[in-house]
Structure formats: structure tokens, C-alpha cells
Design a protein around this motif. Structure first.
Motif, PDB file in Angstrom:
ATOM      1  N   ASN A 105       0.675  12.439  20.692  1.00  8.83           N
ATOM      2  CA  ASN A 105       0.608  13.890  20.652  1.00  8.83           C
ATOM      3  C   ASN A 105       1.122  14.338  19.285  1.00  8.83           C
ATOM      4  O   ASN A 105       2.297  14.184  18.983  1.00  8.83           O
ATOM      5  CB  ASN A 105       1.472  14.477  21.771  1.00  8.83           C
ATOM      6  CG  ASN A 105       1.319  15.967  21.893  1.00  8.83           C
ATOM      7  OD1 ASN A 105       0.857  16.622  20.970  1.00  8.83           O
ATOM      8  ND2 ASN A 105       1.719  16.502  23.038  1.00  8.83           N
ATOM      9  N   PRO A 106       0.259  14.897  18.434  1.00  8.17           N
ATOM     10  CA  PRO A 106       0.701  15.261  17.084  1.00  8.17           C
ATOM     11  C   PRO A 106       1.759  16.365  17.077  1.00  8.17           C
ATOM     12  O   PRO A 106       2.514  16.492  16.125  1.00  8.17           O
ATOM     13  CB  PRO A 106      -0.585  15.718  16.392  1.00  8.17           C
ATOM     14  CG  PRO A 106      -1.520  16.052  17.486  1.00  8.17           C
ATOM     15  CD  PRO A 106      -1.132  15.211  18.662  1.00  8.17           C
ATOM     16  N   MET A 107       1.848  17.120  18.148  1.00  6.38           N
ATOM     17  CA  MET A 107       2.821  18.208  18.204  1.00  6.38           C
ATOM     18  C   MET A 107       4.189  17.737  18.714  1.00  6.38           C
ATOM     19  O   MET A 107       5.142  18.496  18.691  1.00  6.38           O
ATOM     20  CB  MET A 107       2.286  19.335  19.101  1.00  6.38           C
ATOM     21  CG  MET A 107       0.997  19.965  18.588  1.00  6.38           C
ATOM     22  SD  MET A 107       1.110  20.580  16.895  1.00  6.38           S
ATOM     23  CE  MET A 107       2.154  21.978  17.130  1.00  6.38           C
ATOM     24  N   TYR A 108       4.294  16.508  19.163  1.00  7.56           N
ATOM     25  CA  TYR A 108       5.554  16.027  19.757  1.00  7.56           C
ATOM     26  C   TYR A 108       6.698  16.046  18.754  1.00  7.56           C
ATOM     27  O   TYR A 108       7.836  16.348  19.108  1.00  7.56           O
ATOM     28  CB  TYR A 108       5.355  14.618  20.327  1.00  7.56           C
ATOM     29  CG  TYR A 108       6.576  14.103  21.058  1.00  7.56           C
ATOM     30  CD1 TYR A 108       6.937  14.674  22.274  1.00  7.56           C
ATOM     31  CD2 TYR A 108       7.352  13.085  20.528  1.00  7.56           C
ATOM     32  CE1 TYR A 108       8.047  14.224  22.958  1.00  7.56           C
ATOM     33  CE2 TYR A 108       8.469  12.625  21.206  1.00  7.56           C
ATOM     34  CZ  TYR A 108       8.813  13.200  22.416  1.00  7.56           C
ATOM     35  OH  TYR A 108       9.925  12.760  23.091  1.00  7.56           O
ATOM     36  N   MET A 109       6.401  15.759  17.492  1.00  2.00           N
ATOM     37  CA  MET A 109       7.483  15.740  16.507  1.00  2.00           C
ATOM     38  C   MET A 109       8.069  17.143  16.287  1.00  2.00           C
ATOM     39  O   MET A 109       9.180  17.290  15.828  1.00  2.00           O
ATOM     40  CB  MET A 109       7.021  15.118  15.190  1.00  2.00           C
ATOM     41  CG  MET A 109       6.082  15.979  14.407  1.00  2.00           C
ATOM     42  SD  MET A 109       5.910  15.450  12.710  1.00  2.00           S
ATOM     43  CE  MET A 109       4.637  14.264  12.816  1.00  2.00           C
TER      44      MET A 109
END
Length: 170
Positions: A105-109
Motif C-alpha cells: 500500500n503506497p499510502m501506508y508510509m
């Protein structure tokens, strides 16, 4: 009904009778009743293509002609004979699915930044996509939709069936 034989279309070195008929009715979403049977030389295990025809224009100006192209709607395998003039064909092809998979998930960071993710945040490190299982081809007997451009791909009563061998329509 049998036609004159075709030269060695199955690779066995022997001529093969061309057997043609039509779809008479349906037993289920996977089985058709065909107007060819024991008297026509049909045997269990033979494959028949259910055909549609699409007109195609060829040439230009005064030389323009229209030819019909055979389009395979489905291929069925004979599973039983019913009397001398009927046989039952069943679909056998499997429409492949895909395995389940997940991606990062690219938004997890940015999970702690409410400016990026909004008030709900991002809690999962991966995005999961479920598997799509293989499925057995079935006939959409009632649908009036077309699938391939001008060709009506719905199998209907009266459609032509023809013995097929080798890889002709597979």
C-alpha cells in the motif's frame, strides 16, 4: 447430415466425414441437443463447433463483394447419443481465473499524516485482491447481447454445428 469427406484434417492419414447439423434445443446451460447422431456417424467424444456467420465486405467499388466468415460461438464434446438422429454436446473449456495477490500500500508510509490520508488513516501495509477461480464455460441462452463486434455470440436454437478436428477452433 454428412457431406463429402475432407482430406486428412485430423492428421491420421484417413479422410474424415464432414458432419453438419444444428442446435435443436438446450438441456442445461452447458448442454445442447444437436440434430446429428448415430446414423450420421457421430460417436461419443467427437467435438462439434457451434458456428455463427458474420458478413465481411471485400474489394472496392464495383469489385466489392460480401463473404460470410464462420465465427466459432463454442465447441462442445459429444457426451451421449439419443436415438439415431440426436446427440448431446457439452461445453468443456475452462475460463481461467487468477490467483489472489497483494501489493504494498503506497499510502501506508503516510499512515500517521492526517493531511495525506484524511481522518480515517491507512492501517494496512498491503492491498489484498481476492482470487478469481477458474470457471466452466456456459451458454447465456437468453442474452441478446453480442460479444465480438457484429457477431452475435449467443448460442441459439437453429445454429449450425459442424464436426471439428484438430486445433481448428480451439
Amino acid at each position: 447430415m454428412t457431406e463429402p469427406s475432407q482430406p486428412d484434417v485430423d492428421g491420421t492419414g484417413e479422410d474424415v466425414e464432414e458432419i453438419r447439423g444444428e442446435v435443436v434445443d438446450f438441456l442445461s446451460t452447458r448442454e445442447v441437443i444437436m440434430s446429428v447422431g448415430k446414423k450420421d456417424g457421430v460417436k461419443i467424444g467427437m467435438r462439434f463447433v457451434i458456428l455463427g456467420h458474420v458478413p465481411v465486405e471485400v474489394g472496392e467499388g464495383d469489385e466489392k463483394i460480401t463473404e460470410n466468415v464462420e465465427i466459432p460461438k463454442s465447441v462442445v464434446k459429444v457426451v451421449r447419443l439419443s436415438g439415431d438422429r440426436l446427440s448431446i454436446g457439452r461445453t468443456f473449456r475452462t475460463i481461467k481465473g487468477r490467483p489472489a495477490y497483494e501489493v504494498e500500500n503506497p499510502m501506508y508510509m503516510f499512515r500517521h499524516s492526517s493531511m495525506i490520508t484524511g481522518p480515517y488513516g491507512v492501517t494496512e501495509p498491503t492491498i489484498k485482491y481476492p482470487a478469481i477461480p477458474d470457471r466452466i464455460e456456459s451458454f447465456d441462452v437468453e442474452s441478446k447481447e453480442t460479444v465480438r463486434g457484429k457477431a452475435d455470440m449467443t448460442v441459439r436454437k437453429g445454429d449450425e454445428v459442424r464436426l471439428t478436428t484438430g486445433e481448428e477452433f480451439l
